[in-house]
Design an enzyme around this catalytic site. Structure first.
Site, PDB file in Angstrom:
ATOM      1  N   THR A 188      43.694  31.660  47.456  1.00 43.06           N
ATOM      2  CA  THR A 188      43.092  30.848  48.514  1.00 43.06           C
ATOM      3  C   THR A 188      42.071  29.901  47.890  1.00 43.06           C
ATOM      4  OG1 THR A 188      41.285  32.419  48.840  1.00 43.06           O
ATOM      5  CG2 THR A 188      43.288  32.763  50.173  1.00 43.06           C
ATOM      6  N   TYR A 234      29.750  42.175  47.873  1.00 43.30           N
ATOM      7  CA  TYR A 234      31.063  41.917  48.464  1.00 43.30           C
ATOM      8  C   TYR A 234      31.780  43.233  48.746  1.00 43.30           C
ATOM      9  CZ  TYR A 234      35.770  40.154  49.166  1.00 43.30           C
ATOM     10  OH  TYR A 234      37.005  39.888  49.703  1.00 43.30           O
ATOM     11  N   LYS A 283      32.890  44.772  52.497  1.00 41.04           N
ATOM     12  CA  LYS A 283      34.281  45.026  52.879  1.00 41.04           C
ATOM     13  C   LYS A 283      34.535  46.506  53.137  1.00 41.04           C
ATOM     14  CE  LYS A 283      35.921  40.875  53.060  1.00 41.04           C
ATOM     15  NZ  LYS A 283      36.560  40.336  54.267  1.00 41.04           N
TER      16      LYS A 283
END
Length: 184
Positions: free
Chosen positions: A127, A92, A96
């Site tokens: 989220t 991840y 990014k």
């Protein structure tokens, strides 16, 4: 209606719930995190395909659309994890970090066509993706911030600023929106 695209915001991205499970498991057992040795190639590629390749495709199409009309603003969503990653998140974090570098490179190229590209690098945002994070991992991600997880509305304010005329001189920026977890 008028055939113009003046602003594009690319906010799609994914994380790895399996890696979060490994992080949780290690924390519960009081053991070191071991995600890398268990990380499968398809998972590595999927994270990079959505987060990095998806950003490339959106940037390319946005530039193709904006260039003939003489400009626009593009905002990509990176992550503070690119600077201060959580242990156990190499795929991840690297995806990014690559989004940041890609966006900055494109920003330098397309400013000559009147197109501004900038990135927002949020910390944890509340989220649906974050809701899958085990509570002990959420707690570790919250360490160092007086504000906790950001809301989508708070993040949208940073995005709207970078897309607005108020940011007309901001090009290739990576705006940290992480509740003070760290500074660069």
């Amino acid at each position: 209606e008028d055939g113009r695209v003046d602003v594009v915001v690319h906010a799609a991205g994914i994380d790895d719930p399996v890696a979060k499970g490994h992080i949780y498991e290690a924390a519960e057992k009081g053991e070191p995190v071991d995600v890398l040795s268990r990380l499968e190639d398809p998972t590595w590629r999927r994270i990079h395909a959505v987060n990095l390749d998806g950003t490339f495709h959106i940037l390319r199409e946005a530039v193709r659309t904006m260039r003939p009309i003489g400009g626009g603003a593009i905002v990509t969503i990176g992550s503070s994890a690119a600077f201060d990653t959580l242990v156990g998140y190499p795929h991840y974090a690297s995806s990014k970090a690559a989004v940041h570098a890609l966006s900055q490179s494109v920003a330098k190229e397309v400013i000559h066509f009147g197109i501004r590209v900038n990135t927002v690098a949020p910390g944890p945002v509340d989220t649906a993706m974050a809701a899958r994070t085990p509570e002990s991992v959420r707690k570790r991600m919250n360490d160092g911030s007086a504000f906790g997880y950001a809301t989508a509305e708070q993040l949208s304010e940073s995005i709207c600023y970078l897309a607005s005329d108020q940011a007309s001189n901001v090009v290739g920026a990576v705006l940290l929106s992480n509740g003070g977890r760290f500074t660069v």
